[in-house]
Motif scaffolding. Structure first.
Motif, PDB file in Angstrom:
ATOM      1  N   CYS A  88       5.694  -1.515   2.930  1.00  0.00           N
ATOM      2  CA  CYS A  88       5.979  -2.292   1.756  1.00  0.00           C
ATOM      3  C   CYS A  88       7.372  -3.162   1.943  1.00  0.00           C
ATOM      4  O   CYS A  88       7.564  -4.188   1.341  1.00  0.00           O
TER       5      CYS A  88
ATOM      6  N   ASP B 256      -0.005   5.120  -7.422  1.00  0.00           N
ATOM      7  CA  ASP B 256       0.383   3.877  -7.381  1.00  0.00           C
ATOM      8  C   ASP B 256      -0.200   2.870  -8.229  1.00  0.00           C
ATOM      9  O   ASP B 256      -1.079   2.764  -8.419  1.00  0.00           O
TER      10      ASP B 256
ATOM     11  N   ILE C 157       0.266  -0.512   4.588  1.00  0.00           N
ATOM     12  CA  ILE C 157       0.393  -0.388   3.175  1.00  0.00           C
ATOM     13  C   ILE C 157      -0.789   0.328   2.671  1.00  0.00           C
ATOM     14  O   ILE C 157      -1.981   0.128   3.028  1.00  0.00           O
ATOM     15  N   CYS C 158      -0.561   1.432   1.715  1.00  0.00           N
ATOM     16  CA  CYS C 158      -1.717   2.436   1.409  1.00  0.00           C
ATOM     17  C   CYS C 158      -2.862   1.344   0.864  1.00  0.00           C
ATOM     18  O   CYS C 158      -4.063   1.862   1.214  1.00  0.00           O
ATOM     19  N   HIS C 159      -2.760   0.392   0.081  1.00  0.00           N
ATOM     20  CA  HIS C 159      -4.151  -0.125  -0.725  1.00  0.00           C
ATOM     21  C   HIS C 159      -4.694  -1.077   0.610  1.00  0.00           C
ATOM     22  O   HIS C 159      -5.885  -1.225   0.586  1.00  0.00           O
TER      23      HIS C 159
ATOM     24  N   SER D   7       3.318  -7.536   1.561  1.00  0.00           N
ATOM     25  CA  SER D   7       3.074  -6.638   0.372  1.00  0.00           C
ATOM     26  C   SER D   7       1.498  -6.363   0.270  1.00  0.00           C
ATOM     27  O   SER D   7       0.767  -6.949   0.744  1.00  0.00           O
ATOM     28  N   CYS D   8       1.057  -5.477  -0.719  1.00  0.00           N
ATOM     29  CA  CYS D   8      -0.326  -4.896  -1.022  1.00  0.00           C
ATOM     30  C   CYS D   8      -1.114  -6.233  -1.523  1.00  0.00           C
ATOM     31  O   CYS D   8      -2.247  -6.038  -1.470  1.00  0.00           O
TER      32      CYS D   8
ATOM     33  N   ARG E  79      14.883  -6.204  -8.818  1.00  0.00           N
ATOM     34  CA  ARG E  79      13.890  -5.291  -7.720  1.00  0.00           C
ATOM     35  C   ARG E  79      13.936  -5.694  -6.283  1.00  0.00           C
ATOM     36  O   ARG E  79      13.837  -4.863  -5.412  1.00  0.00           O
TER      37      ARG E  79
ATOM     38  N   HIS F 104      -0.780  -0.155  -8.189  1.00  0.00           N
ATOM     39  CA  HIS F 104      -1.488  -1.040  -7.448  1.00  0.00           C
ATOM     40  C   HIS F 104      -2.858  -0.597  -6.874  1.00  0.00           C
ATOM     41  O   HIS F 104      -3.665  -1.310  -5.985  1.00  0.00           O
TER      42      HIS F 104
ATOM     43  N   CYS G  36       9.207  -5.501  -0.698  1.00  0.00           N
ATOM     44  CA  CYS G  36       8.631  -5.441  -2.071  1.00  0.00           C
ATOM     45  C   CYS G  36       9.222  -4.379  -2.941  1.00  0.00           C
ATOM     46  O   CYS G  36       9.397  -4.544  -3.857  1.00  0.00           O
ATOM     47  N   ILE G  37       9.669  -3.250  -2.285  1.00  0.00           N
ATOM     48  CA  ILE G  37      10.457  -2.374  -2.972  1.00  0.00           C
ATOM     49  C   ILE G  37      11.709  -2.090  -2.790  1.00  0.00           C
ATOM     50  O   ILE G  37      12.368  -1.274  -3.115  1.00  0.00           O
TER      51      ILE G  37
ATOM     52  N   HIS H 247       6.171   3.073   1.796  1.00  0.00           N
ATOM     53  CA  HIS H 247       7.385   2.690   0.916  1.00  0.00           C
ATOM     54  C   HIS H 247       8.416   2.727   1.752  1.00  0.00           C
ATOM     55  O   HIS H 247       9.201   1.766   1.699  1.00  0.00           O
TER      56      HIS H 247
ATOM     57  N   ASN I 266       3.802  -9.181  -5.927  1.00  0.00           N
ATOM     58  CA  ASN I 266       3.153  -9.083  -7.138  1.00  0.00           C
ATOM     59  C   ASN I 266       4.129  -8.891  -8.318  1.00  0.00           C
ATOM     60  O   ASN I 266       3.645  -9.056  -9.436  1.00  0.00           O
TER      61      ASN I 266
HETATM   62 FE1  F3S Z   1       4.068  -1.361  -1.743  1.00  0.00          FE
HETATM   63 FE2  F3S Z   1       4.914  -3.303  -3.056  1.00  0.00          FE
HETATM   64 FE3  F3S Z   1       2.604  -2.621  -3.138  1.00  0.00          FE
HETATM   65  S1  F3S Z   1       5.845  -1.516  -2.986  1.00  0.00           S
HETATM   66  S2  F3S Z   1       2.183  -0.450  -2.544  1.00  0.00           S
HETATM   67  S3  F3S Z   1       3.775  -3.539  -1.471  1.00  0.00           S
HETATM   68  S4  F3S Z   1       3.408  -3.306  -5.047  1.00  0.00           S
END
Ligand code: F3S
Length: 640
Positions: free
Chosen positions: A355, A117, A97-99, A294-295, A382, A119, A358-359, A63, A376
């Motif tokens: 991320c 998280d 990214i984790c996912h 993004s994820c 944001r 997602h 996205c964050i 993140h 997403n």
């Molecule tokens: Fe990261 Fe955005 Fe997904 S913050 S985990 S890429 S929703």
């Protein structure tokens, strides 16, 4: 049985699989990311657990990669060392990214995954029952405690046909959001079936299950079939494959039909992911920024489509194009096959595999800018620029629009570019640190940014002022904003809480402290969006004792309970209209009222009338609230 019931049955520890009943399930795997992970591991330590009891737990850092001061680096070090100490895998910053990484390297069909998280349901793309939760719930799962949830409705999303050229799986989930709205999935699992399922690869399925979170769903899941095998084999993990299908006569609580042949490229307009129309109906919209990644849309195939569209072209003069591949595996493959060069040649700015925008970690658009994103969420503010307007689209729409300089339907590009799933991904796990065997010899490193987190006191009678009254669909981003300035404070709640609600009411935290705490009044779907428990911990730090809303989003409600904050709902919505900010509300005999399971009587002391609220929680949650939160409850019951 349907697939959801099959997995739940296999993991059931308590309760019955009856809609609306509380059930407890065994959790096989957990994941955390750095934004929520520091708190989850502080909580794991507070529970006094030596070693995680799950089959697999992974700590990701994805993140906040900006290191403008010592804070993030300290947090990353803390996560790395606490992971080593407790038997947790550590995915190093830069690994992705984790996912995305979890899908590539760890996800297994039929397993349960709990992630801090929202997602986490991305794992449903590979046939996992993958649920997002607050950090404390994940800490408890790591401690071997079952995860408790209300048995959701299982909705069958029947996909028929095949996507037309230039229409992507993002358009399937945008269509579902258009039909059902961001509230349409609350208390539901979406289970995908039908002949259209076989036409979608695992990464395409994962885009859909990922963004099922925006429906407010508990999770979404696809069967595990030959496409799942194909993906796992290409990841050199075919041994992890298990075929999983619903029974032929499986029953569902509802059916939604989507004919893939009829879908067209879609766009979610600002400022909500359900504000969806066809791209062709959006008019000629000049674009200032395009952000891809993004994820939701950062898989190898997404990136290859983008590279193929950009190849040989040049992005329009007025456009800034940023691309963040989802993992080091993806980035490395793009580098090796030349696709990265096609992106760079076209004028793309390549960001880390994280991320990122996205964050709101960098790449905030210009004032009043139009930003097209493959992400997403497009909630107000944001992206880091309040006046900017964010539109959510597929990678195909994003890349085509970056070249054109305005939002275009990619079908205007002519013949579709075909990208096949590779038969082999580039597998290299050397950025994943396995838990050491001699963990006892490791020390957990705590920098000065790692501060103790607040713990509530047992429930007592409440007489407090309404600190703020907000409307419908308040997100956890509104409650506890997450941006480049604030993310480094995620392990420092006293400091972070000073920014609670600051985007809609800059004086909130000051007023809360002056009043010695208080009550929040909210509308429908209060606390939607990110799973961050900081949106409960910051109010707790400021002395908030109760939130009275028209309705709550699932994860935030659970986080409030875990923090010992009463999540109350209006019996009559007229009472919402009667309350004003500053009114003093009183809940007498609070412990007995919570125990009684009846309606709770609240007195508006300022205006001199009484009204009723519901506390719609399980018996166990009532006990948790009476003890002042889950940590107190667990410690008292010596549950761990
Ligand atoms: Fe990261 Fe955005 Fe997904 S913050 S985990 S890429 S929703």
């Amino acid at each position: 049985m349907n697939l959801t019931q099959k997995i739940l049955k296999k993991h059931l520890v308590e309760g019955e699989l009856v809609k609306g009943h509380e059930i407890a399930i065994k959790i096989d795997q957990t994941l955390t990311q750095d934004s929520t992970g520091t708190m989850a591991y502080l909580e794991l330590e507070a529970l006094g657990v030596d070693k995680v009891k799950t089959e697999l737990s992974v700590a990701y850092v994805d993140h906040n990669m900006l290191q403008e001061g010592f804070e993030n680096a300290d947090d990353h070090k803390y996560i790395q060392t606490v992971a080593a100490k407790h038997g947790i895998y550590f995915s190093r910053p830069g690994n992705g990214i984790c996912h995305q990484v979890h899908l590539e390297r760890f996800g297994k069909p039929g397993k349960t995954l709990l992630g801090s998280d929202s997602h986490t349901p991305t794992g449903g793309g590979i046939g996992m029952l993958a649920i997002g939760a607050g950090g404390l719930d994940v800490a408890l799962a790591m401690a071997g405690e079952p995860y408790r949830l209300v048995m959701p409705e299982v909705i069958n999303v029947r996909l028929t046909g095949k996507l037309k050229p230039w229409v992507s799986s993002k358009d399937i989930i945008l269509e579902l959001l258009r039909r059902l709205t961001v509230k349409g999935g609350v208390g539901k699992v979406f289970e995908y079936t039908g002949d259209g399922v076989a036409t979608l690869s695992v990464p395409e399925r994962a885009t859909i299950t990922n963004m099922g979170a925006e429906l407010g769903a508990t999770t979404s899941i696809f069967p595990s079939d030959f496409r799942t095998y194909e993906f796992l084999k290409a990841q050199k993990r075919e041994d992890d494959f298990e075929a999983l299908l619903p029974d032929d006569d499986a029953e569902y609580d509802g059916v939604i039909e989507i004919n893939l042949d009829e879908l067209e490229p879609m766009v979610a307009l600002p400022h909500s992911p359900d504000n969806v129309i066809k791209v062709k109906d959006a008019g000629k919209l000049k674009v200032d920024q395009v952000a891809i990644g993004s994820c939701t849309n950062s898989s190898y195939m997404d990136m290859m489509k983008v590279a193929a569209i950009l190849k040989g072209g040049l992005i329009a003069e007025g456009v800034s194009l940023v691309i963040s591949p989802g993992s080091r595996q993806v980035l490395n493959m793009l580098a090796k096959n030349g696709a990265l060069s096609d992106m760079i040649s076209a004028g793309a700015r390549i960001l880390e595999t994280a991320c990122g925008p996205c964050i709101g970690m960098g790449q905030a658009p210009a004032t009043n800018a139009i930003s097209l994103r493959t992400f997403n969420r497009n909630f107000y503010g944001r992206c880091g620029t309040k006046s900017a307007k964010v539109y959510l689209v597929s990678p195909e729409v994003a890349a085509a629009s970056a070249l054109a300089g305005y939002l275009i339907d990619p079908r205007e590009l002519g013949e579709e570019i075909k990208i096949e799933m590779p038969s082999e991904f580039l597998v290299n796990d050397n950025m994943i640190i396995k838990p050491p065997v001699n963990a006892d010899e490791f020390d957990v490193v705590r920098g000065p940014n790692i501060k103790p987190f607040p713990i509530n006191t047992p429930l007592a009678d409440i007489e407090k002022a309404v600190l703020i009254k907000v409307g419908d669909d308040i997100t956890t981003d509104h409650i506890m904003p997450s941006n480049a300035k604030l993310l480094p404070l995620r392990s420092n709640i006293p400091e972070l809480s000073k920014h609670c609600f600051e985007t809609i009411d800059p004086d909130f935290s000051k007023r809360a402290l002056e009043n010695g705490g208080g009550i929040i009044v909210g509308g429908n779907n209060y606390g939607q969006g990110s799973s961050r428990e900081h949106a409960a911990l910051a109010p707790l730090q400021l002395g908030v004792k109760a939130v009275i809303a028209k309705s709550f989003a699932r994860i935030h409600k659970a986080n409030l309970i875990n923090s010992g904050i009463l999540p109350l709902t209006f019996v009559s919505e007229d009472d919402y209209d009667k309350i004003d900010e500053g009114d003093v509300l009183k809940i007498e005999d609070a412990v007995n009222q919570v125990k009684s399971k009846g309606k709770i009587v609240v007195k508006n002391v300022t205006k001199g009338y009484e009204f009723e609220v519901d506390l719609d929680v399980s018996d166990r949650n009532r006990e948790i609230l009476i003890e002042g939160g889950l940590i107190n409850y667990v410690r008292k019951k010596d549950k761990v």
